[in-house]
Design an enzyme around this catalytic site. Structure first.
Site, PDB file in Angstrom:
ATOM      1  N   GLY A 186     -29.851 -17.998 -22.133  1.00  0.00           N
ATOM      2  CA  GLY A 186     -28.816 -17.318 -22.915  1.00  0.00           C
ATOM      3  C   GLY A 186     -28.859 -17.778 -24.358  1.00  0.00           C
ATOM      4  O   GLY A 186     -28.799 -18.983 -24.626  1.00  0.00           O
ATOM      5  N   VAL A 205     -35.239 -13.875 -15.686  1.00  0.00           N
ATOM      6  CA  VAL A 205     -35.259 -15.184 -15.019  1.00  0.00           C
ATOM      7  C   VAL A 205     -35.292 -14.992 -13.508  1.00  0.00           C
ATOM      8  O   VAL A 205     -34.555 -14.173 -12.949  1.00  0.00           O
ATOM      9  CB  VAL A 205     -34.024 -16.018 -15.452  1.00  0.00           C
ATOM     10  N   SER A 214     -26.053 -20.714 -20.295  1.00  0.00           N
ATOM     11  CA  SER A 214     -24.995 -20.265 -21.194  1.00  0.00           C
ATOM     12  C   SER A 214     -25.040 -18.745 -21.252  1.00  0.00           C
ATOM     13  O   SER A 214     -25.564 -18.153 -22.195  1.00  0.00           O
ATOM     14  CB  SER A 214     -25.262 -20.909 -22.551  1.00  0.00           C
ATOM     15  N   VAL A 270     -23.690 -17.539 -28.733  1.00  0.00           N
ATOM     16  CA  VAL A 270     -23.132 -18.515 -29.671  1.00  0.00           C
ATOM     17  C   VAL A 270     -23.219 -19.930 -29.103  1.00  0.00           C
ATOM     18  O   VAL A 270     -23.727 -20.857 -29.753  1.00  0.00           O
ATOM     19  CB  VAL A 270     -21.640 -18.171 -29.938  1.00  0.00           C
ATOM     20  N   ILE A 271     -22.730 -20.096 -27.862  1.00  0.00           N
ATOM     21  CA  ILE A 271     -22.640 -21.442 -27.290  1.00  0.00           C
ATOM     22  C   ILE A 271     -24.044 -22.010 -27.082  1.00  0.00           C
ATOM     23  O   ILE A 271     -24.319 -23.165 -27.420  1.00  0.00           O
ATOM     24  CB  ILE A 271     -21.839 -21.407 -25.968  1.00  0.00           C
ATOM     25  N   HIS A 320     -17.362 -21.257 -60.675  1.00  0.00           N
ATOM     26  CA  HIS A 320     -18.786 -21.502 -60.896  1.00  0.00           C
ATOM     27  C   HIS A 320     -19.044 -22.995 -61.018  1.00  0.00           C
ATOM     28  O   HIS A 320     -18.290 -23.673 -61.706  1.00  0.00           O
ATOM     29  CB  HIS A 320     -19.258 -20.805 -62.174  1.00  0.00           C
ATOM     30  N   GLY A 341     -22.390 -16.595 -20.761  1.00  0.00           N
ATOM     31  CA  GLY A 341     -21.067 -15.981 -20.893  1.00  0.00           C
ATOM     32  C   GLY A 341     -20.022 -16.720 -20.089  1.00  0.00           C
ATOM     33  O   GLY A 341     -20.315 -17.714 -19.417  1.00  0.00           O
TER      34      GLY A 341
HETATM   35  C1  LIG Z   1     -19.064 -24.852 -26.110  1.00  0.00           C
HETATM   36  C2  LIG Z   1     -18.038 -23.907 -26.642  1.00  0.00           C
HETATM   37  C3  LIG Z   1     -17.845 -23.803 -27.992  1.00  0.00           C
HETATM   38  C4  LIG Z   1     -16.892 -22.934 -28.496  1.00  0.00           C
HETATM   39  N1  LIG Z   1     -16.744 -22.856 -29.837  1.00  0.00           N
HETATM   40  C5  LIG Z   1     -15.824 -22.011 -30.348  1.00  0.00           C
HETATM   41  C6  LIG Z   1     -15.623 -21.946 -31.751  1.00  0.00           C
HETATM   42  O1  LIG Z   1     -16.277 -22.650 -32.523  1.00  0.00           O
HETATM   43  N2  LIG Z   1     -14.672 -21.104 -32.218  1.00  0.00           N
HETATM   44  C7  LIG Z   1     -13.925 -20.309 -31.380  1.00  0.00           C
HETATM   45  O2  LIG Z   1     -13.085 -19.559 -31.859  1.00  0.00           O
HETATM   46  N3  LIG Z   1     -14.091 -20.358 -30.047  1.00  0.00           N
HETATM   47  C8  LIG Z   1     -15.018 -21.191 -29.510  1.00  0.00           C
HETATM   48  N4  LIG Z   1     -15.152 -21.272 -28.159  1.00  0.00           N
HETATM   49  C9  LIG Z   1     -14.289 -20.427 -27.304  1.00  0.00           C
HETATM   50  C10 LIG Z   1     -12.894 -21.050 -27.169  1.00  0.00           C
HETATM   51  O3  LIG Z   1     -13.018 -22.341 -26.650  1.00  0.00           O
HETATM   52  C11 LIG Z   1     -12.017 -20.201 -26.269  1.00  0.00           C
HETATM   53  O4  LIG Z   1     -12.005 -18.871 -26.738  1.00  0.00           O
HETATM   54  C12 LIG Z   1     -10.589 -20.722 -26.262  1.00  0.00           C
HETATM   55  O5  LIG Z   1     -10.547 -22.046 -25.777  1.00  0.00           O
HETATM   56  C13 LIG Z   1      -9.698 -19.843 -25.377  1.00  0.00           C
HETATM   57  O6  LIG Z   1      -8.407 -20.350 -25.404  1.00  0.00           O
HETATM   58  P1  LIG Z   1      -7.400 -20.109 -24.180  1.00  0.00           P
HETATM   59  O7  LIG Z   1      -6.133 -20.771 -24.574  1.00  0.00           O
HETATM   60  O8  LIG Z   1      -7.383 -18.689 -23.826  1.00  0.00           O
HETATM   61  O9  LIG Z   1      -8.060 -20.858 -22.938  1.00  0.00           O
HETATM   62  P2  LIG Z   1      -8.589 -22.340 -22.706  1.00  0.00           P
HETATM   63  O10 LIG Z   1      -8.889 -23.020 -23.970  1.00  0.00           O
HETATM   64  O11 LIG Z   1      -9.659 -22.218 -21.696  1.00  0.00           O
HETATM   65  O12 LIG Z   1      -7.338 -23.092 -22.087  1.00  0.00           O
HETATM   66  C14 LIG Z   1      -6.838 -22.789 -20.838  1.00  0.00           C
HETATM   67  C15 LIG Z   1      -6.092 -23.996 -20.311  1.00  0.00           C
HETATM   68  O13 LIG Z   1      -5.362 -23.608 -19.156  1.00  0.00           O
HETATM   69  C16 LIG Z   1      -5.495 -24.611 -18.168  1.00  0.00           C
HETATM   70  N5  LIG Z   1      -5.258 -23.973 -16.879  1.00  0.00           N
HETATM   71  C17 LIG Z   1      -5.997 -23.062 -16.223  1.00  0.00           C
HETATM   72  N6  LIG Z   1      -5.392 -22.671 -15.086  1.00  0.00           N
HETATM   73  C18 LIG Z   1      -4.238 -23.387 -15.031  1.00  0.00           C
HETATM   74  C19 LIG Z   1      -3.163 -23.424 -14.110  1.00  0.00           C
HETATM   75  N7  LIG Z   1      -3.136 -22.635 -13.033  1.00  0.00           N
HETATM   76  N8  LIG Z   1      -2.154 -24.279 -14.361  1.00  0.00           N
HETATM   77  C20 LIG Z   1      -2.152 -25.076 -15.463  1.00  0.00           C
HETATM   78  N9  LIG Z   1      -3.134 -25.059 -16.367  1.00  0.00           N
HETATM   79  C21 LIG Z   1      -4.161 -24.213 -16.158  1.00  0.00           C
HETATM   80  C22 LIG Z   1      -6.911 -25.115 -18.349  1.00  0.00           C
HETATM   81  O14 LIG Z   1      -7.050 -26.393 -17.764  1.00  0.00           O
HETATM   82  C23 LIG Z   1      -6.995 -25.148 -19.870  1.00  0.00           C
HETATM   83  O15 LIG Z   1      -6.488 -26.354 -20.370  1.00  0.00           O
HETATM   84  C24 LIG Z   1     -16.094 -22.151 -27.620  1.00  0.00           C
HETATM   85  C25 LIG Z   1     -16.258 -22.265 -26.241  1.00  0.00           C
HETATM   86  C26 LIG Z   1     -17.207 -23.138 -25.752  1.00  0.00           C
HETATM   87  C27 LIG Z   1     -17.357 -23.254 -24.260  1.00  0.00           C
END
Ligand SMILES: Cc1cc2nc3c(=O)[nH]c(=O)nc-3n(C[C@H](O)[C@H](O)[C@H](O)COP(=O)(O)OP(=O)(O)OC[C@H]3O[C@@H](n4cnc5c(N)ncnc54)[C@H](O)[C@@H]3O)c2cc1C
Length: 479
Positions: A190, A247, A283, A193-194, A458, A285
């Protein structure tokens, strides 16, 4: 007895914790439940973003970039750096400390804004009069009742059938961010981005990186011209990117105490190949996460991808239940999750929360960085929009020359008739910072000429933005 709240947020990532804080600021009694646990068993709010996503990846990208600069670019500045070594354990410990600062920062903000935090897994129990009962399974069991529920449970890395993550040799983003040593040979399935960010970290530290991408084009979502320019830079750095591959079987075999991973694949010509690597990052998705949420108990509707079905306002099929971030449709980006979190809190308060999907910026924090907002040239062509394009190379920008980083360009796309900016695409130094000007401009429906007429400092990289805007009308101040 159930504890009563106006708003119960399930998930403490950027969608959930921001929604909880904003709701509390608007005067609601708010609870936020988050399950993420640190190595000591304590809470680690912040979700994927803080623990295994945005923040740790940027910490490692920064460390590895310093290493690359010291090894390959300091000499250009007359600096001799001999015997430059990377202490991987220290680099990872620094990354962990950065993560912890962010976890602690969120706990502090909860306290400051009077959000009640519950460490544990939240699940729906039932609908009750005027709200919903949610159970928290943590060190202690709790029952909470919320008039409104905001689900922000994020996403998980997608697994490749037949190659489950063991986080030892077949790694998700989680394992890729805490390798204890630089692998000699690193495979990546993949080239999103990641994948590119993780591949860049370990390549800079000395790994031989091979990227296998199923699609025939590189970075299909990125403007073609920008993607081409980025690919040239990555090829030059030694990232071996193979496109259009299929793959096949993936096997892990142990040679002495060291395991290797063999990936059988067909290349773009259909020829059978075998890639042997020490570590493989998959990686391909991410999938929305509703594990253990017990959506059936209340009849919360999911789509066939497992995402919670929401309308444009993040309302689900249930009155008073909202969902934001990676667990719903739209780009899986932390700032999109945050914007939705704020907007939902404001809607609950009867205000007009607003998220403009057309002006959400995208960034890939590789070197060169890639950033964009709005439509690409290929999208405009497909949409039948008449447009003008202007580009300006960093090679002709004084600040970029002074920095010693002249890769890439800024590209403007504007409506052929009205001159309204339709998209801005950047590959090059500090693209992640430069893109904000374009986001603001598009949010205010600016024309390319507006940017061209604004005074830019500048020497600055942002002069390339101004020049690209001028280039839309075939003008330049540079020559
Ligand atoms: C390696 C990597 C790099 C990234 N870099 C970027 C970047 O540079 N910029 C960017 O914009 N995005 C980036 N992303 C994407 C970004 O991390 C996600 O889009 C973002 O975290 C989504 O936020 P969220 O709050 O929806 O979910 P999440 O951040 O996934 O948070 C969800 C939370 O809910 C908790 N949870 C789940 N189910 C339950 C439950 N039933 N009860 C209690 N808690 C629960 C989980 O434990 C987690 O803490 C990256 C992702 C990865 C994997």
């Amino acid at each position: 007895m159930s504890k009563q709240f106006d708003v119960v947020v399930i998930g403490g990532g950027p969608g959930g914790y921001i929604a909880a804080i904003r709701a509390a600021q608007l005067g609601f009694q708010v609870a936020c439940i988050d399950a993420w646990t640190n190595e000591k068993g304590g809470p680690a709010p912040g979700g994927t973003c803080t623990n295994v996503g945005c923040i740790p990846s940027k910490a490692l990208l920064q460390s590895s970039e310093h290493f690359e600069q010291a090894n390959h670019h300091f000499a250009d500045h007359g600096i001799t750096a001999k015997d430059v070594k990377m202490d991987v354990a220290k680099m990872v410990a620094r990354k962990d400390a950065v993560v912890k600062q962010n976890n602690d920062g969120i706990l502090y903000l909860f306290k400051k804004n009077k959000v009640s935090f519950f460490h544990g897994r939240g699940s729906f129990v039932k609908a009750v009069e005027g709200g919903y009962e949610v159970q928290v399974d943590g060190a202690v069991k709790e029952s909470l009742t919320g008039k409104h529920i905001i689900v922000a449970t994020g996403s998980n890395a997608r697994t490749l059938p037949g190659a489950p993550f063991d986080e030892e040799n077949i790694l998700s983003n989680d394992g890729a961010l805490r390798l204890g040593a630089v692998p000699k040979r690193l495979g990546l399935i993949g080239s999103g981005v990641i994948g590119l960010e993780m591949g860049s970290v370990w390549r800079r530290l000395g790994a031989e990186v091979t990227v296998l991408e199923g699609l025939p084009v590189f970075l299909g979502a990125v403007d073609e011209q920008i993607a081409k320019e980025a690919k040239k830079a990555f090829d030059k750095q030694g990232l071996q990117i193979q496109l259009g591959v299929k793959v096949g079987e993936i096997k892990t075999s142990r040679k002495g105490k060291d395991a290797t991973v063999q990936v059988a694949y067909a290349n773009a010509k259909g020829e059978e190949q075998l890639l042997e690597v020490d570590k493989l990052i998959v990686s391909i998705g991410r999938v929305p996460n509703t594990d253990g949420l017990n959506v059936e108990a209340v009849g919360l509707k999911l789509d066939d991808r497992g995402a919670i079905v929401v309308d444009a306002d993040c309302k689900t099929n249930l009155p008073g239940v909202w969902a934001v971030g990676d667990v719903v449709r739209g780009p899986m980006l932390a700032h999109k999750a945050e914007e939705e979190g704020v907007a939902v809190a404001e809607r609950i308060a009867g205000q007009h929360g607003h998220v403009n999907f057309n002006t959400i910026p995208w960034v890939i924090y590789t070197s060169p960085e890639i950033a964009w907002v709005g439509r690409t040239e290929q999208q405009l062509r497909a949409d039948g929009v008449k447009y003008k394009a202007g580009t300006f190379p960093f090679l002709a920008n004084g600040r970029a020359r002074a920095l010693g980083d002249t890769t890439g360009m800024v590209k403007f796309l504007a409506d052929a008739t009205t001159d309204e900016i339709l998209g801005v695409h950047i590959v090059g130094p500090m693209a992640s910072e430069l893109i904000s000007e374009a986001v603001v401009a598009m949010e205010f429906k600016a024309s390319a000429e507006d940017i061209a007429r604004i005074c830019h400092a500048h020497p600055s990289l942002s002069e390339a933005t101004k020049e690209a805007a001028l280039a839309v009308d075939k003008r330049t101040l540079n020559f």
